[in-house]
Design a protein around this motif. Structure first.
Motif, PDB file in Angstrom:
ATOM      1  N   LEU A  34     -14.189  67.991  43.931  1.00 12.52           N
ATOM      2  CA  LEU A  34     -15.548  67.602  43.539  1.00 12.52           C
ATOM      3  C   LEU A  34     -16.416  68.833  43.291  1.00 12.52           C
ATOM      4  N   SER A  35     -16.256  69.850  44.120  1.00 14.41           N
ATOM      5  CA  SER A  35     -17.024  71.087  43.944  1.00 14.41           C
ATOM      6  C   SER A  35     -16.667  71.773  42.636  1.00 14.41           C
ATOM      7  N   ALA A  36     -15.380  71.748  42.283  1.00 18.53           N
ATOM      8  CA  ALA A  36     -14.957  72.341  41.010  1.00 18.53           C
ATOM      9  C   ALA A  36     -15.582  71.596  39.833  1.00 18.53           C
ATOM     10  N   VAL A  37     -15.655  70.260  39.930  1.00 15.44           N
ATOM     11  CA  VAL A  37     -16.267  69.466  38.862  1.00 15.44           C
ATOM     12  C   VAL A  37     -17.752  69.804  38.726  1.00 15.44           C
ATOM     13  N   VAL A  38     -18.443  69.889  39.868  1.00 16.65           N
ATOM     14  CA  VAL A  38     -19.873  70.216  39.841  1.00 16.65           C
ATOM     15  C   VAL A  38     -20.088  71.593  39.239  1.00 16.65           C
ATOM     16  N   PHE A  39     -19.255  72.561  39.620  1.00 16.83           N
ATOM     17  CA  PHE A  39     -19.376  73.913  39.083  1.00 16.83           C
ATOM     18  C   PHE A  39     -19.176  73.919  37.573  1.00 16.83           C
ATOM     19  N   ASP A  40     -18.190  73.176  37.106  1.00 17.61           N
ATOM     20  CA  ASP A  40     -17.942  73.123  35.666  1.00 17.61           C
ATOM     21  C   ASP A  40     -19.106  72.482  34.918  1.00 17.61           C
ATOM     22  N   ARG A  41     -19.626  71.400  35.444  1.00 21.47           N
ATOM     23  CA  ARG A  41     -20.685  70.675  34.743  1.00 21.47           C
ATOM     24  C   ARG A  41     -22.014  71.427  34.733  1.00 21.47           C
ATOM     25  N   GLY A 128      -0.496  72.156  50.213  1.00 24.92           N
ATOM     26  CA  GLY A 128      -0.022  72.330  48.851  1.00 24.92           C
ATOM     27  C   GLY A 128      -0.557  71.262  47.919  1.00 24.92           C
ATOM     28  N   ILE A 129      -0.604  70.010  48.402  1.00 22.25           N
ATOM     29  CA  ILE A 129      -1.162  68.918  47.601  1.00 22.25           C
ATOM     30  C   ILE A 129      -2.638  69.169  47.312  1.00 22.25           C
ATOM     31  N   ALA A 130      -3.367  69.611  48.335  1.00 26.03           N
ATOM     32  CA  ALA A 130      -4.796  69.877  48.162  1.00 26.03           C
ATOM     33  C   ALA A 130      -5.033  70.986  47.134  1.00 26.03           C
ATOM     34  N   VAL A 131      -4.300  72.085  47.265  1.00 28.34           N
ATOM     35  CA  VAL A 131      -4.464  73.202  46.328  1.00 28.34           C
ATOM     36  C   VAL A 131      -4.022  72.796  44.923  1.00 28.34           C
ATOM     37  N   VAL A 135      -6.186  72.993  41.446  1.00 25.56           N
ATOM     38  CA  VAL A 135      -5.704  73.657  40.224  1.00 25.56           C
ATOM     39  C   VAL A 135      -5.708  72.690  39.049  1.00 25.56           C
ATOM     40  N   MET A 136      -5.218  71.478  39.284  1.00 34.16           N
ATOM     41  CA  MET A 136      -5.189  70.478  38.220  1.00 34.16           C
ATOM     42  C   MET A 136      -6.606  70.118  37.767  1.00 34.16           C
ATOM     43  N   THR A 137      -7.544  70.091  38.699  1.00 33.40           N
ATOM     44  CA  THR A 137      -8.933  69.804  38.340  1.00 33.40           C
ATOM     45  C   THR A 137      -9.474  70.838  37.372  1.00 33.40           C
ATOM     46  N   PHE A 138      -9.246  72.115  37.680  1.00 30.97           N
ATOM     47  CA  PHE A 138      -9.693  73.175  36.782  1.00 30.97           C
ATOM     48  C   PHE A 138      -8.979  73.100  35.432  1.00 30.97           C
ATOM     49  N   LEU A 139      -7.680  72.774  35.455  1.00 35.66           N
ATOM     50  CA  LEU A 139      -6.946  72.667  34.198  1.00 35.66           C
ATOM     51  C   LEU A 139      -7.489  71.525  33.339  1.00 35.66           C
ATOM     52  N   VAL A 140      -7.770  70.397  33.976  1.00 32.31           N
ATOM     53  CA  VAL A 140      -8.291  69.246  33.238  1.00 32.31           C
ATOM     54  C   VAL A 140      -9.653  69.569  32.638  1.00 32.31           C
ATOM     55  N   LEU A 141     -10.475  70.300  33.397  1.00 30.51           N
ATOM     56  CA  LEU A 141     -11.814  70.612  32.928  1.00 30.51           C
ATOM     57  C   LEU A 141     -11.833  71.669  31.832  1.00 30.51           C
ATOM     58  N   GLU A 142     -10.905  72.607  31.886  1.00 32.40           N
ATOM     59  CA  GLU A 142     -10.969  73.762  31.001  1.00 32.40           C
ATOM     60  C   GLU A 142      -9.949  73.739  29.875  1.00 32.40           C
ATOM     61  N   SER A 143      -9.035  72.768  29.886  1.00 31.57           N
ATOM     62  CA  SER A 143      -7.992  72.763  28.876  1.00 31.57           C
ATOM     63  C   SER A 143      -7.900  71.400  28.211  1.00 31.57           C
ATOM     64  N   THR A 144      -7.537  71.424  26.937  1.00 31.21           N
ATOM     65  CA  THR A 144      -7.326  70.154  26.231  1.00 31.21           C
ATOM     66  C   THR A 144      -5.919  69.617  26.475  1.00 31.21           C
ATOM     67  N   THR A 145      -5.017  70.478  26.949  1.00 25.09           N
ATOM     68  CA  THR A 145      -3.651  70.044  27.251  1.00 25.09           C
ATOM     69  C   THR A 145      -3.259  70.509  28.652  1.00 25.09           C
ATOM     70  N   PRO A 146      -3.872  69.961  29.706  1.00 24.97           N
ATOM     71  CA  PRO A 146      -3.643  70.444  31.069  1.00 24.97           C
ATOM     72  C   PRO A 146      -2.196  70.302  31.529  1.00 24.97           C
ATOM     73  N   ILE A 147      -1.538  69.195  31.173  1.00 25.82           N
ATOM     74  CA  ILE A 147      -0.156  69.009  31.604  1.00 25.82           C
ATOM     75  C   ILE A 147       0.743  70.056  30.966  1.00 25.82           C
ATOM     76  N   ARG A 148       0.505  70.323  29.688  1.00 27.64           N
ATOM     77  CA  ARG A 148       1.296  71.343  28.996  1.00 27.64           C
ATOM     78  C   ARG A 148       1.060  72.719  29.605  1.00 27.64           C
TER      79      ARG A 148
END
Length: 281
Positions: A34-41, A128-131, A135-148
Motif C-alpha cells: 500500500l505504501s508503494a502504491v501511495v508513493f507512486d500515485r 519472501g512472499i511479502a518482499v 517487488v510485484m507492486t512496483f513492477l505493476v506500477l512502473e511497467s506495462t509488462t510486469p510479468i515479462r
C-alpha cells in the motif's frame, strides 16, 4: 512414544506460536505494498499539489521502510520463538515433563531440531512472499509488462548462477550460497547447544547465559573464518586476486566450521541429555 507422534506434538505446539508471527509478516508486506502504491500515485505520477505530494511521498516511503524492517524483525522473532521454546522445554519450566517422556535422546533432539528449522523456514517463506509482493507492486506500477519483466529478471538471475563462462564470479556466488545454507543449519544448532550448555552450568539466568555463549561462539567462529581466509589469500594468491579469494575461502572455511558445529553440537547435547538428565538412550 514413537518419533512420529512426538514430532507431531512438537510441530503443533511450535506452529501454534509461530502462526501469529507469519501473519504479522504478511500483514507488514501488505502495508508495504500500500505504501508503494501511495508513493507512486503522489510522487511518481503526481497529483497536482507539490506540498501534499511531498508529504505523502515521505510518509509512504517511511512506512515502506518500517514495514520491510518489520518483515525482517518477524524472521528474527521466529529465532527468538525457537530459543524461548527450546529453553523452556529442555532446561526451563517444562523440562521436567519433557525429560520424563518415554522417548530416546535422539528422537527428542531430532523432533526439536526439525521443528525449529521448519519454523524458521516458514518465517523465511512468509518474508519472501511479502518482499515478492512489494517487488510485484512496483513492477505493476512502473511497467506495462510486469510479468515479462519478472520473467526476464528470474532468467538473468539463473543465468548468472549457471554461467560457466565466468567461473570466477560463479565460484564466489555458489560458495556464498553454500555459506548461507550452512549458516541456516548451523546457527540454530549453535543456539540450542549454547542453551543446553547454559542449562547444565547454572540454575538461574539460563537464557541470559545461553545468549551470551551463543554470541560469543558466533564471534569466535567468524573471527576464525576471517583469519583463515586472510591467511589463505596472503599465502597462495597474487594481490589482484585477494578479494575474490578471501570471499571464496571465507565461505569455504565457514561451511567447514559450521559443519563441525552441527555434528559436535548434536553429540554434545545428546551427551547432556543422556548423562546429565538421564533420558533413555
Amino acid at each position: 512414544m514413537k518419533f512420529g507422534k512426538l514430532f507431531k506434538h512438537e510441530f503443533k505446539q511450535s506452529f501454534r506460536l509461530a502462526l501469529p508471527v507469519y501473519l504479522g509478516i504478511i500483514i507488514m508486506g501488505f502495508v508495504a505494498c500500500l505504501s508503494a502504491v501511495v508513493f507512486d500515485r503522489t510522487v511518481i505520477s503526481g497529483n497536482g499539489n507539490e506540498d501534499l505530494a511531498g508529504f505523502a511521498g515521505m510518509s509512504s516511503m517511511g512506512t515502506l521502510a518500517l514495514s520491510l524492517t518489520a518483515v525482517g524483525a518477524g524472521v528474527v522473532g521466529a529465532w527468538i520463538l525457537n530459543a524461548v521454546r527450546f529453553l523452556r522445554t529442555m532446561t526451563g519450566q517444562q523440562s521436567y515433563l519433557t525429560h520424563t517422556l518415554p522417548v530416546t535422546a535422539d528422537g527428542l533432539l531430532m523432533s526439536k531440531i526439525l521443528c525449529a528449522l521448519l519454523v524458521l523456514l516458514g518465517a523465511v517463506i512468509a518474508a519472501g512472499i511479502a518482499v515478492f509482493c512489494v517487488v510485484m507492486t512496483f513492477l505493476v506500477l512502473e511497467s506495462t509488462t510486469p510479468i515479462r519483466d519478472l520473467i526476464d529478471a528470474v532468467y538473468s538471475l539463473v543465468k548468472a548462477l549457471t554461467d560457466v563462462e565466468n567461473l570466477s564470479a560463479l565460484s564466489v556466488i555458489w560458495s556464498t550460497l553454500g555459506r548461507v545454507v550452512m549458516l541456516a543449519l548451523g546457527m540454530p544448532m549453535l543456539l540450542f547447544t549454547a542453551i543446553m550448555a547454559a542449562g547444565s552450568l547454572v540454575q538461574k539466568r539460563k537464557g541470559l547465559l545461553g545468549a551470551g555463549l551463543f554470541l560469543g561462539a558466533s564471534a569466535v567462529l567468524n573471527f576464525i573464518s576471517s583469519l583463515a581466509a586472510g591467511l589463505i589469500s596472503f599465502l597462495f594468491v597474487n594481490s589482484q586476486d585477494v578479494y575474490e579469494t578471501m570471499m571464496v575461502s571465507s565461505s569455504m572455511v565457514n561451511i567447514f566450521l559450521y559443519l563441525i558445529v552441527i555434528v559436535a553440537g548434536y553429540f554434545f547435547m545428546r551427551w547432556i541429555i543422556t548423562k546429565k538428565l538421564n533420558v533413555n538412550v
